[in-house]
Design a protein around this motif. Structure first.
Motif, PDB file in Angstrom:
ATOM      1  N   ALA A   8       0.829  -1.204   0.000  1.00  0.00           N
ATOM      2  CA  ALA A   8       0.000   0.000   0.000  1.00  0.00           C
ATOM      3  C   ALA A   8       0.865   1.256   0.000  1.00  0.00           C
ATOM      4  CB  ALA A   8      -0.940  -0.005   1.198  1.00  0.00           C
ATOM      5  N   CYS A   9       1.946   1.246   0.774  1.00  0.00           N
ATOM      6  CA  CYS A   9       2.833   2.409   0.805  1.00  0.00           C
ATOM      7  C   CYS A   9       3.616   2.542  -0.499  1.00  0.00           C
ATOM      8  CB  CYS A   9       3.773   2.327   2.006  1.00  0.00           C
ATOM      9  SG  CYS A   9       2.946   2.663   3.585  1.00  0.00           S
ATOM     10  N   LEU A  10       3.922   1.436  -1.168  1.00  0.00           N
ATOM     11  CA  LEU A  10       4.548   1.517  -2.483  1.00  0.00           C
ATOM     12  C   LEU A  10       3.588   2.149  -3.488  1.00  0.00           C
ATOM     13  CD1 LEU A  10       6.377  -1.940  -2.681  1.00  0.00           C
ATOM     14  CD2 LEU A  10       7.437   0.316  -2.429  1.00  0.00           C
ATOM     15  N   PHE A  11       2.302   1.863  -3.355  1.00  0.00           N
ATOM     16  CA  PHE A  11       1.323   2.522  -4.211  1.00  0.00           C
ATOM     17  C   PHE A  11       1.324   4.037  -3.970  1.00  0.00           C
ATOM     18  CE2 PHE A  11      -0.945  -1.593  -4.959  1.00  0.00           C
ATOM     19  CZ  PHE A  11      -0.964  -1.511  -6.345  1.00  0.00           C
ATOM     20  N   ALA A  12       1.521   4.433  -2.724  1.00  0.00           N
ATOM     21  CA  ALA A  12       1.582   5.864  -2.422  1.00  0.00           C
ATOM     22  C   ALA A  12       2.766   6.519  -3.135  1.00  0.00           C
ATOM     23  CB  ALA A  12       1.672   6.077  -0.911  1.00  0.00           C
ATOM     24  N   ASP A  13       3.876   5.798  -3.248  1.00  0.00           N
ATOM     25  CA  ASP A  13       5.037   6.314  -3.979  1.00  0.00           C
ATOM     26  C   ASP A  13       4.776   6.347  -5.483  1.00  0.00           C
ATOM     27  OD1 ASP A  13       6.524   6.659  -1.685  1.00  0.00           O
ATOM     28  OD2 ASP A  13       7.512   4.708  -1.832  1.00  0.00           O
ATOM     29  N   THR A  14       4.130   5.301  -5.981  1.00  0.00           N
ATOM     30  CA  THR A  14       3.888   5.197  -7.420  1.00  0.00           C
ATOM     31  C   THR A  14       2.895   6.244  -7.908  1.00  0.00           C
ATOM     32  OG1 THR A  14       4.305   2.814  -7.319  1.00  0.00           O
ATOM     33  CG2 THR A  14       3.141   3.622  -9.259  1.00  0.00           C
ATOM     34  N   PHE A  15       1.889   6.518  -7.071  1.00  0.00           N
ATOM     35  CA  PHE A  15       0.825   7.455  -7.448  1.00  0.00           C
ATOM     36  C   PHE A  15       0.760   8.588  -6.419  1.00  0.00           C
ATOM     37  CE2 PHE A  15      -0.638   3.251  -9.037  1.00  0.00           C
ATOM     38  CZ  PHE A  15      -0.609   3.526 -10.410  1.00  0.00           C
ATOM     39  N   PRO A  16       1.638   9.578  -6.530  1.00  0.00           N
ATOM     40  CA  PRO A  16       1.724  10.627  -5.500  1.00  0.00           C
ATOM     41  C   PRO A  16       0.483  11.500  -5.396  1.00  0.00           C
ATOM     42  CG  PRO A  16       3.138  11.141  -7.384  1.00  0.00           C
ATOM     43  CD  PRO A  16       2.674   9.743  -7.577  1.00  0.00           C
ATOM     44  N   GLY A  17      -0.408  11.441  -6.382  1.00  0.00           N
ATOM     45  CA  GLY A  17      -1.633  12.219  -6.292  1.00  0.00           C
ATOM     46  C   GLY A  17      -2.818  11.436  -5.778  1.00  0.00           C
TER      47      GLY A  17
END
Length: 288
Positions: free
Chosen positions: A59-68
């Motif tokens: 989930a936190c990697l998704f936050a990095d991948t999609f910063p918006g």
């Protein structure tokens, strides 16, 4: 348990949390490649939902991948979600990170709005009726939203076929026993339904249009890192605890030796330990 991904049986998730977190961290290169692929299929999502998130590494990697994007980690274990929230705070993404605790798939009804990208990473197979669960996942997608399903792939490999002791081919025999354990786990789930695991067909039955399939590789060659060794030792320990009684005496003795930290031929010391894993992701989009 023998299987890598957690299930919701009598497990102390607070105790298991650190192990699940470090193992997911080891697989970060695989997840990063998968997310780069997904980012070309679902650009600039507003809401990303990680279904069966565990301690929140992905989930936190998704936050990095999609910063918006806003990220919501969904799991049945409150202790694991607490780790996910703490991780988001450490990484500075807590302002757009939330958690949702409850049994899948019904808890998804509590989402504030539909998801643009819903990721189910090796979590669907812990739900008895996979077809019904996929339909529920699909209902929580916005028009044009993507469901990314991580299931299947190949059993991981850690050791050469011939270890220099015991009968060659130990991992293949462990794979067969783990497959039996997995089938029994599936059969014992509440509301378990047997399905042909044709994931694109099941995604189509859920009202989605399949858009791609790709397998991602984790390749950590020998000589590997201490963290990779720890993962291999933990994995083989769970296999010994889960299916060890079904091994013949020679294989059990070989496995015990592989796990003995005082034995130079164990996975703790031998120079030929590696990690090679292949995991498959299927994508489908909601078109109506």
């Amino acid at each position: 348990m023998a299987h890598d991904h957690h299930d919701h049986t009598d497990v102390d998730w607070e105790e298991m949390g650190p192990l699940l977190e470090t193992q997911a961290e080891l697989f970060t290169p695989l997840y990063e490649h998968a997310m780069a692929w997904l980012a070309k299929r679902q650009t600039e999502p507003g809401l990303v939902v990680d279904v069966g998130s565990g301690p929140g590494v992905v989930a936190c990697l998704f936050a990095d991948t999609f910063p918006g994007a806003r990220i919501v980690a969904v799991d049945g274990s409150a202790p694991l979600l607490a780790r996910a929230q703490a991780r988001a705070e450490r990484l500075g993404v807590a302002d757009r990170f939330g958690t949702l605790a409850g049994e899948l798939p019904d808890v998804l009804d509590e989402l504030d709005y539909p998801a643009d990208l819903l990721w189910a990473g090796r979590s669907l197979h812990h739900l008895g009726d996979q077809r019904a669960a996929l339909a529920a996942f699909a209902e929580r997608l916005t028009y044009g939203g993507t469901l990314a399903l991580q299931e299947g792939g190949l059993p991981a490999r850690f050791l050469p076929r011939d270890l220099g002791f015991g009968r060659p081919g130990l991992q293949a025999r462990l794979d067969a026993l783990e497959a039996q354990w997995f089938a029994a786990m599936r059969a014992d789930l509440p509301g378990s339904v047997t399905e042909t695991e044709d994931w694109p067909a099941l995604l189509t039955a859920a009202g989605l249009r399949p858009t791609g399939t790709r397998t991602f590789l984790l390749d950590l060659p020998a000589p590997t890192t201490d963290r990779a060794r720890a993962y291999v030792a933990a994995h083989l320990t769970r296999l010994r605890d889960g299916v060890g009684e079904a091994l013949d005496p020679d294989d059990r003795a070989t496995l015990d030796r592989l796990l003995d930290p005082d034995d130079k031929a164990s996975v703790h010391h031998r120079p030929d330990v590696f990690v090679l894993a292949a995991q498959t992701v299927y994508t489908a989009v909601r078109t109506e």
